[in-house]
Scaffold this active site. Structure first.
Site, PDB file in Angstrom:
ATOM      1  N   HIS A 177      43.618  46.638  48.013  1.00  0.00           N
ATOM      2  CA  HIS A 177      44.410  45.579  47.405  1.00  0.00           C
ATOM      3  C   HIS A 177      45.842  46.031  47.141  1.00  0.00           C
ATOM      4  O   HIS A 177      46.788  45.279  47.338  1.00  0.00           O
ATOM      5  CB  HIS A 177      43.731  45.167  46.097  1.00  0.00           C
ATOM      6  CG  HIS A 177      44.243  43.896  45.520  1.00  0.00           C
ATOM      7  ND1 HIS A 177      43.897  42.659  46.022  1.00  0.00           N
ATOM      8  CD2 HIS A 177      45.080  43.649  44.493  1.00  0.00           C
ATOM      9  CE1 HIS A 177      44.495  41.720  45.323  1.00  0.00           C
ATOM     10  NE2 HIS A 177      45.215  42.286  44.396  1.00  0.00           N
ATOM     11  N   HIS A 235      43.592  34.824  45.000  1.00  0.00           N
ATOM     12  CA  HIS A 235      42.802  35.257  43.857  1.00  0.00           C
ATOM     13  C   HIS A 235      41.350  34.894  44.141  1.00  0.00           C
ATOM     14  O   HIS A 235      40.690  34.216  43.356  1.00  0.00           O
ATOM     15  CB  HIS A 235      43.318  34.635  42.549  1.00  0.00           C
ATOM     16  CG  HIS A 235      43.501  35.652  41.474  1.00  0.00           C
ATOM     17  ND1 HIS A 235      43.283  35.408  40.160  1.00  0.00           N
ATOM     18  CD2 HIS A 235      43.874  36.953  41.545  1.00  0.00           C
ATOM     19  CE1 HIS A 235      43.519  36.514  39.455  1.00  0.00           C
ATOM     20  NE2 HIS A 235      43.883  37.457  40.266  1.00  0.00           N
TER      21      HIS A 235
END
Lengths: 229, 741
Positions: free
Chosen positions: B54, B100
């Site tokens: 990430h 998200h």
């Protein structure tokens, strides 16, 4: 006409109100911070839309007790015109300037759409430029717009001409489909007894220029300027 | 005195613990080599998030580098919090889209809400006032038992956050497909505007300058969120709920106003939000970009829980926090502003010349390690990949048994989840706050929002057709960019740049990595051909559950500019008697079409190819017509093909169409999803002029009919009434959402 807009930290439609008032009056309104304790000398006080202090508690409940609202109430008592839109309607109602309460929308969801309204009373500087029974379109954008008061009070509001706007369906008829939040008697906005204070859920300030797709809100601001200049 | 923690209480660092933190054996060895010793527990936590997929983009970086990121309009490309593009008159537009996904599946309301909050911060941290939010959502099959709950929570979360902060949510897209049953996608985009000479960056400068923390207090929420977002889901992923952050949009609103007010002064050296990996990534990135060290003393940091350890503080993903490097002596100026907005403000450290990240708390030093070697050693993998095998275009045999009436087929298509009206969703978003919204997407091919206080407007769209990307990642990637470019052109805007949000499965599988590589190649090709560079982006990998990957979904957020918001054209027919034209040629490409999937039940064939030269020629032509004021309504041909496009324009305007071009037409003509096409309505008096201009420009244009009545009709009479289509179109989603499980 000189106007003041009360700004809470969570206000978010004060810019829309500034633009509408400035376009109608040619004068920039004062912006008054929620912690201020004095208002400038003005003809109109606007309490704009938004989320005052976050409104995690009942909408407007905390804002109604802010320092500036004491001053707004004092001015309203002196006859200064007060316009509460959306969160502003919730705040001035919580502050006792108007009867009733605003609850969670019936469908329990936020609703944003262009809404048809019927003008119920034109005997006020807010509505003088409309015709009685005229159908206008203002956008709504709220989660807690479900106006409630008891049946007796509704009767009294109607009898004394205190209902300013009612929600109607797109075909101009009263119909549950036209009521975006379940408010009692389709009430969208009400006056105080002297019709110097107006609170309403829909946003006339977002219907004042071609870009908005309609200008049905403009007569409200033009009417105020005409009456208060 | 609040409770304290001590280093002695922390778990011993071992290869085992490193694995638990998501580091591979080689990565852990690398950490040992760099430090020349065993890292402390805090250091290991920091390294593991810095090297997570990430935060490090370790699987994707090598390919992302190939994308075009420059152009005369680009002020700042990828690498900062968001991309910055010049829109003239000293103004810049700043935007980014970010996923998200993992948190939204686990806790849909808070996952989606904090997604909106995070992307807003990425934009206003650069000095821009946010003027619009968009979102691209993908859910699983409507029949899946979790889908209803996820739709409801995600939409409420996006609305709950965006409505409160006072930024209009002006549109986006929503798809349903079983491939997202275990991994929904929530991609949020924010667009803001700033002055080109007042843009704020994140590189720290000035040894000794104070490091300031502002915003919400830090709690134990979201610890290791970045690590969660870097792994596949399994059966027990629901237990990860504590790693999802909780949002507070009211605090975000205060933070926006306070930061923008501080940006009016000259107190700021650098500023960055605390997003994924919180204080770790913000402090390390800011110091790293400036080539400096940073020393933090966390005792004064605003905390909402007792006895927090530096590890917890550094990895917390508590929301609504920013890190600011101030010029020396400006602490009081800054503090006064944050006091006014009733936000926490604390000087928590200073910049140093050591190049090290030093963390002190409770009288101990918990971390002292060099930033550059750790940052630079973030792994970068050139993972093995396989190209996706090519598929052939479907043959006519697929509709051999098809005998349904056109009216019935259209009605079915308009009620299918992908085409059904999303009113139930967008009515929960405040799309109008600010008073500058000209169109939300749906009313026009792109949302159009006026730049506050000016005439000019920004056009915004999000696009991706995942079923095309699965069948052919290269063409699918090209198509996503081309459609974004087309949607901006269709409202009359000049396309400027894109942000890409790459959502894929597990990159350690060569087949999935091949999808990623193909999509990047296609995106790059289209961006080059259309002068439409990538200025920001985000990668979300490991969108898999129990080994099942999502459809490859490179969501593209496109932004364009137009000199006058009022010249923008929407899709709605506006009155009877206008001539309906199609710009561009169709060859009847049915592979991967919605018709094939929804009506014939087949998901097969090659997706429609994109000819980028034709795309550009046709789009430039349409934009030119709009600028000349010749176009009344405009809509690109996309999902469902030509006849669906016309029906959408009719529904939007409440005006029907009398069609003369489709007598006995095959499904290929009606429903083919050939690219690079637009349907326009023009006043009958200018139709000949438009056709002459098309001829001169070498653009194929054909007359399809005219606007008329309250139905779609042809020489054979009514095809279907608008009422029937509208009922089907508006009915599906509210009906689905209100049905009991």
């Amino acid at each position: 006409m000189k106007a003041a807009i009360v700004v809470f930290p969570g206000s978010n439609r004060e810019r829309d109100a500034v633009a509408a008032l400035e376009a109608a009056s040619g004068t920039k309104p004062y912006l008054v911070w929620h912690r201020d304790t004095e208002l400038p000398k003005v003809d109109l006080i606007v309490v704009p839309g938004g989320f005052s202090y976050g409104d995690y508690l009942r909408s407007g409940a905390m804002a109604a007790h802010s320092p500036i609202m004491r001053e707004v109430k004092a001015r309203a008592d002196q006859g200064v015109r007060v316009l509460g839109v959306c969160n502003g309607f919730q705040i001035i109602t919580e502050a006792g300037l108007l009867p009733g309460a605003l609850m969670r929308n019936g469908a329990l969801k936020f609703v944003c759409r262009v809404q048809h309204l019927r003008v119920e009373n034109t005997d006020s500087p807010f509505t003088a430029k409309y015709a009685k029974g005229q159908i206008v379109r203002y956008p709504v954008a709220h989660g807690d717009g479900n106006y409630w008061t008891d049946a007796e009070t509704v009767k009294r509001l109607d009898g004394e001409g205190q209902v300013a706007f009612r929600y109607v369906a797109d075909d101009a008829r009263s119909d549950p489909r036209g009521n975006p939040n379940g408010s009692v008697s389709d009430i969208a906005g009400i006056f105080n007894a002297k019709r110097t204070v107006l609170g309403l859920m829909p946003h006339p300030e977002d219907a004042v220029e071609g870009l908005h797709g309609n200008t049905d809100g403009k007569p409200m601001f033009d009417g105020l300027v005409e009456a208060l200049s | 005195m609040s409770a304290q923690a001590t280093k002695a209480q922390e778990r011993a660092v071992s290869a085992e613990l490193a694995k638990e933190f998501g580091l591979s054996a080689e990565e852990y060895q690398n950490a040992l080599d760099i430090l020349g010793r065993t890292p402390t527990f805090t250091e290991l936590g920091i390294i593991s998030v810095m090297w997570s997929e990430h935060c490090s983009y370790k699987s994707s970086k090598v390919w992302l580098k190939t994308l075009p990121t420059t152009g005369p309009q680009v002020i700042c490309g990828p690498g900062e919090n968001a991309g910055v593009v010049d829109i003239g008159d000293g103004d810049a537009v700043i935007f980014k889209m970010e996923s998200h996904n993992h948190p939204s599946y686990i806790e849909p309301y808070q996952g989606a809400a904090t997604g909106v909050g995070g992307i807003l911060r990425d934009v206003f941290t650069m000095g821009a006032r946010p003027i619009a939010n968009m979102n691209a959502l993908r859910f699983g099959s409507p029949d899946h038992p979790k889908t209803r709950h996820l739709v409801s929570g995600v939409v409420a979360g996006i609305g709950g956050y965006g409505n409160c902060v006072g930024v209009p949510t002006v549109g986006g897209e929503t798809n349903f497909h079983p491939a997202y049953n275990g991994n929904i996608l929530v991609n949020a985009m924010t667009v803001g505007v700033a002055k080109t000479d007042r843009i704020f960056y994140s590189a720290a400068a000035g040894i000794g300058n104070p490091v300031v923390y502002v915003g919400s207090k830090t709690g134990r929420d979201g610890i290791h969120g970045a690590t969660m977002a870097s792994a596949e889901f399994t059966e027990d992923s629901e237990e990860k709920r504590p790693t999802v952050q909780v949002g507070d949009p009211f605090t975000e609103k205060l933070l926006i106003e306070a930061c923008l007010e501080l940006m009016e002064t000259d107190a700021i050296v650098a500023i960055q939000d605390m997003g994924a990996a919180g204080l770790t990534s913000s402090s390390v990135e800011m110091a790293g970009k400036g080539g400096l060290g940073i020393e933090l003393t966390l005792d004064t940091l605003p905390m909402r829980e007792q006895a927090m350890t530096p590890y917890e503080i550094m990895l917390s993903e508590s929301q609504e926090r920013m890190l600011i490097i101030l010029k020396p002596g400006r602490e009081e100026v800054a503090k006064a502003i944050f006091d006014k907005w009733e936000l926490d403000f604390a000087v928590i450290g200073h910049l140093t010349d050591t190049g090290n990240l030093v963390i002190k708390m409770y009288g101990e030093t918990w971390c002292d390690m060099p930033i550059a070697p750790v940052s630079n050693a973030a792994p970068e993998y050139n993972r093995p990949w396989e190209p996706t095998p090519a598929l052939a275009e479907v043959g006519d045999e697929v509709f051999a048994g098809y005998a349904e009436s056109l009216g019935d087929t259209l009605t079915k298509l308009f009620a299918c989840p992908d085409l059904a009206s999303k009113r139930w969703i967008w009515e929960q978003y405040d799309s109008l706050v600010g008073g500058d919204t000209r169109f939300m997407s749906g009313q026009a091919d792109a949302a159009v929002v006026r730049v506050p206080g000016q005439k000019k407007a920004v056009a915004i769209t999000t696009d991706c057709t995942p079923r095309y990307c699965l069948a052919d990642p290269v063409e699918g990637g090209k198509q996503a960019v081309a459609e974004a470019w087309r949607n901006l052109s269709a409202v009359g805007a000049l396309p400027l740049a894109i942000t890409d949000n790459m959502n894929f499965g597990n990159p350690e599988k060569p087949r999935i990595m091949g999808q990623f590589v193909g999509a990047v190649q296609g995106i790059g090709e289209a961006c080059k051909a259309l002068d439409f560079p990538v200025v920001s982006g985000n990668v979300s990998l490991y969108n898999e559950t129990n080994g099942e990957a999502i459809l490859p979904t490179p969501a593209i957020g496109g932004v364009g500019i137009m000199p006058d918001a009022m010249t923008a054209v929407g899709i709605a027919f506006r009155g009877e008697g206008d001539v309906i034209l199609v710009v561009g040629e169709g060859k009847g490409h049915l592979g991967q079409s919605l018709f094939l999937r929804e009506i014939l039940g087949r998901e097969e064939g090659a997706p429609p190819p994109v000819d980028l030269a034709v795309e550009r020629r046709n789009g430039d032509f349409v934009r030119g017509l709009i600028h000349e004021g010749l176009v009344v309504s405009s809509h690109d041909v996309a999902d469902g093909g030509l006849i669906v496009t016309i029906a959408e324009m009719a529904l939007a305007g409440g005006v029907g169409a009398y069609l003369t071009a489709f007598d006995g037409a095959s499904p290929r003509v009606l429903f083919g999803e050939d690219q690079g096409r637009y349907v326009l309505a023009v006043r009958s008096g200018v139709a000949a002029t438009v056709q002459e201009k098309a001829k001169a420009a070498g653009v194929p244009v054909a007359v399809l009919g005219e606007t008329r009545g309250t139905a779609l009709s042809g020489r054979g009479g009514d095809i279907v009434s608008l009422k029937r289509l509208r009922d089907a179109n508006e009915g599906w989603l509210p009906g689905y959402m209100s049905a009991e499980l």
